[in-house]
Design an enzyme around this catalytic site. Structure first.
Site, mmCIF file in Angstrom:
data_model
loop_
_atom_site.group_PDB
_atom_site.id
_atom_site.type_symbol
_atom_site.label_atom_id
_atom_site.label_comp_id
_atom_site.label_asym_id
_atom_site.label_seq_id
_atom_site.Cartn_x
_atom_site.Cartn_y
_atom_site.Cartn_z
ATOM 1 C CG ASN A 132 -5.813 0.696 0.556
ATOM 2 O OD1 ASN A 132 -5.079 0.337 0.116
ATOM 3 N ND2 ASN A 132 -6.099 0.475 1.878
ATOM 4 C CG HIS A 164 -1.098 3.833 8.973
ATOM 5 N ND1 HIS A 164 -1.968 4.706 8.229
ATOM 6 C CD2 HIS A 164 -1.216 2.558 9.161
ATOM 7 C CE1 HIS A 164 -2.720 3.527 7.740
ATOM 8 N NE2 HIS A 164 -2.263 2.395 8.183
ATOM 9 C CG HIS A 200 -1.791 -1.130 1.493
ATOM 10 N ND1 HIS A 200 -3.147 -1.096 0.858
ATOM 11 C CD2 HIS A 200 -1.679 -2.432 2.000
ATOM 12 C CE1 HIS A 200 -3.832 -2.357 1.326
ATOM 13 N NE2 HIS A 200 -2.808 -2.949 1.799
ATOM 14 C CG PHE A 201 4.098 1.577 -2.258
ATOM 15 C CD1 PHE A 201 4.468 1.221 -1.042
ATOM 16 C CD2 PHE A 201 4.759 1.456 -3.537
ATOM 17 C CE1 PHE A 201 5.400 0.427 -1.050
ATOM 18 C CE2 PHE A 201 6.000 0.347 -3.357
ATOM 19 C CZ PHE A 201 6.235 -0.078 -1.991
ATOM 20 N NE ARG A 202 -0.803 3.795 3.474
ATOM 21 C CZ ARG A 202 -1.509 2.779 4.145
ATOM 22 N NH1 ARG A 202 -2.768 2.773 3.116
ATOM 23 N NH2 ARG A 202 -1.422 2.067 5.181
ATOM 24 C CG HIS A 211 -9.002 -7.534 3.818
ATOM 25 N ND1 HIS A 211 -8.083 -6.728 4.041
ATOM 26 C CD2 HIS A 211 -9.752 -7.771 4.710
ATOM 27 C CE1 HIS A 211 -7.888 -6.601 5.361
ATOM 28 N NE2 HIS A 211 -9.282 -6.901 5.636
ATOM 29 C CG ASP A 227 -1.349 -6.001 4.606
ATOM 30 O OD1 ASP A 227 -1.599 -4.993 3.668
ATOM 31 O OD2 ASP A 227 -2.252 -6.417 5.432
ATOM 32 C CG HIS A 281 -4.166 -10.102 4.871
ATOM 33 N ND1 HIS A 281 -5.354 -10.471 4.835
ATOM 34 C CD2 HIS A 281 -4.087 -8.846 4.578
ATOM 35 C CE1 HIS A 281 -6.450 -9.502 4.489
ATOM 36 N NE2 HIS A 281 -5.403 -8.499 4.315
HETATM 37 O O1 DOR Z 1 -4.049 -2.935 8.533
HETATM 38 C C1 DOR Z 1 -4.261 -3.166 7.564
HETATM 39 N N1 DOR Z 1 -3.937 -1.676 6.822
HETATM 40 N N2 DOR Z 1 -4.870 -3.947 6.723
HETATM 41 C C2 DOR Z 1 -5.330 -3.563 5.457
HETATM 42 O O2 DOR Z 1 -6.085 -4.422 4.834
HETATM 43 C C3 DOR Z 1 -5.135 -2.256 4.729
HETATM 44 C C4 DOR Z 1 -3.986 -1.593 5.488
HETATM 45 C C5 DOR Z 1 -3.914 -0.151 5.014
HETATM 46 O O3 DOR Z 1 -4.055 0.227 3.939
HETATM 47 O O4 DOR Z 1 -3.410 0.508 5.997
HETATM 48 ZN ZN ZN Z 2 -6.198 -6.728 3.279
HETATM 49 ZN ZN ZN Z 3 -3.211 -4.863 2.485
#
Ligand code: DOR
Ligand code: ZN
Ligand code: ZN
Length: 394
Positions: A52, A261, A20-22, A137, A257, A186
């Site tokens: 996401n 943050h 998840h590189f935001r 998921h 995963d 996961h």
């Molecule tokens: O803990 C998580 N964080 N699980 C996820 O499936 C998404 C991820 C996130 O994008 O922060």
């Molecule tokens: Zn997930």
């Molecule tokens: Zn994920």
């Protein structure tokens, strides 16, 4: 070109099929340059980025905008996931050849992508090309509430029965009915593995992923780590953790995963702190160290971090070290030991739950498609040198 590698091991570049590189939407946590540079430093030369982001990668327009935005930033090769919503069933199917896979969130997580009703889930399973991976998921909402992943940690309700696994059971049943391929993200508990292996026995075309977090940490560590150990799915019991290692032979892929943050976000009260832990830079070091400790073999980790992800996601040129494949190569000194620290982390979040861990095996050089991209703790690659991967037609 002569490469000096005396005393070093030559490994194929790892593929992290779950990051998840935001980018776009969360550049203070990570952007595509910082994320891919962290990958490179960790010997990961291909990443598949989750949908996401903000906006979510859930329409043709959002997919193309994201692809255009990332093109000038990557230093490793990459593919993108498409995110399922209640309504984008036909659109997802029409984009199948342009994405690594579709991701369907059956339980809430960071971002807004979520599909919980039977009808859209079924239609996605049926309509998305059957041989192209659909990644789920598959966490139950009840479990998410209990572990506080939905905001409030509701310990007044009883601990959810892990045996239920409603989302996963549903996914397996629909995959069986539709005959489609399914990849479970996961997987963290013994019960989930049992369900998946039972389904596989019956001929369901299912593969599954385990994360290094759940291999190397458990709920005891959660107490020590506090919010820095808050993740969905949560860290599990020692017995579930042990079950992952016991079933190592059955695991198809190891994806991190990687979900960065910031410290400030994590330092909020438990209920507000977001779920997610970084990991792309520590994947290879932790697993390589596990081979030194004799827990697994080098061949076993290459199978799960290179060969299988390349096959499952149809990554044409990323199989391993073979003629006709990209020369994505990692040189590692198996004898050099060091301690993992927060300071080494190139993710913008700047922390790792593995700080303080001693590992053997220092990455010396990383080549992406034959070009030296990282050497002796320095990134040499220019942003934009990482390219989108191509997929085998399905
Ligand atoms: O803990 C998580 N964080 N699980 C996820 O499936 C998404 C991820 C996130 O994008 O922060
Ligand atoms: Zn997930
Ligand atoms: Zn994920």
């Amino acid at each position: 070109q002569v490469i000096e590698a005396e005393g070093l091991l030559v490994l194929p570049g790892f593929i992290d099929s779950h990051v998840h590189f935001r980018d776009p939407g969360g550049p203070h946590k990570e952007d595509f340059f910082s994320g891919t540079r962290a990958a490179l430093a960790g010997g990961v030369t291909t990443v598949l980025d989750m949908p996401n982001t903000q906006p979510a990668t859930d329409t043709r327009e959002h997919l193309y905008e994201k692809a255009a935005l990332l093109a000038s930033k990557a230093v490793v090769d990459y593919g993108l996931y498409f995110g399922a919503t209640d309504t984008n069933i036909e659109e997802a199917a029409s984009l199948a050849n342009e994405v690594a896979a579709m991701k369907l969130y059956m339980g809430s997580s960071t971002g807004s992508l979520l599909v919980t009703e039977f009808s859209p889930i079924y239609r996605h399973f049926k309509t998305f090309p059957l041989d192209k991976p659909l990644v789920v998921h598959a966490e139950d909402e009840q479990s998410l509430k209990y572990f506080g992943a939905l905001g409030s940690q509701d310990h007044n309700q009883s601990r959810p029965p892990l045996s239920a696994q409603i989302a996963l059971s549903r996914a397996l049943a629909i995959a069986e009915k539709t005959g489609r391929v399914l990849h479970v993200a996961h997987t963290t508990t013994e019960r989930e593995i049992e369900l998946i292996l039972e389904a596989r026995q019956k001929g369901v075309r299912v593969t599954f992923e385990v994360t290094p977090l759940h291999l190397f940490l458990n709920e005891e560590d959660q107490h020590r780590l506090g919010n820095f150990g808050k993740v969905n799915p949560p860290l599990r019991s020692v017995s579930d953790q042990t079950a992952l290692w016991r079933n190592f032979a059955a695991i198809d892929t190891i994806g991190t995963d990687h979900a960065p943050h910031t410290r400030a976000e994590k330092e909020q009260p438990y209920a507000q702190a977001p779920s997610g832990i970084p990991g792309v830079q520590t994947l290879l070091p932790l697993l390589f160290n596990a081979t030194i400790e004799g827990k697994v073999t080098l061949a076993e980790i290459i199978q799960r971090c290179v060969v299988n992800p390349a096959r499952i996601f149809g990554l044409k040129r990323k199989g391993a070290l073979e003629v006709g494949k990209d020369a994505d190569i990692v040189l590692i000194d198996p004898r050099q030991a060091y301690e993992i620290t927060d300071q080494q982390m190139l993710s913008k979040c700047g922390w790792t739950p593995f700080a303080g861990t001693q590992v053997s095996g220092k990455i010396q050089q990383v080549f992406v498609r034959g070009v030296l991209a990282y050497a002796h703790d320095t990134c040499l690659a220019q942003p934009g040198s990482g390219k989108p991967v191509s997929y085998e037609a399905r």
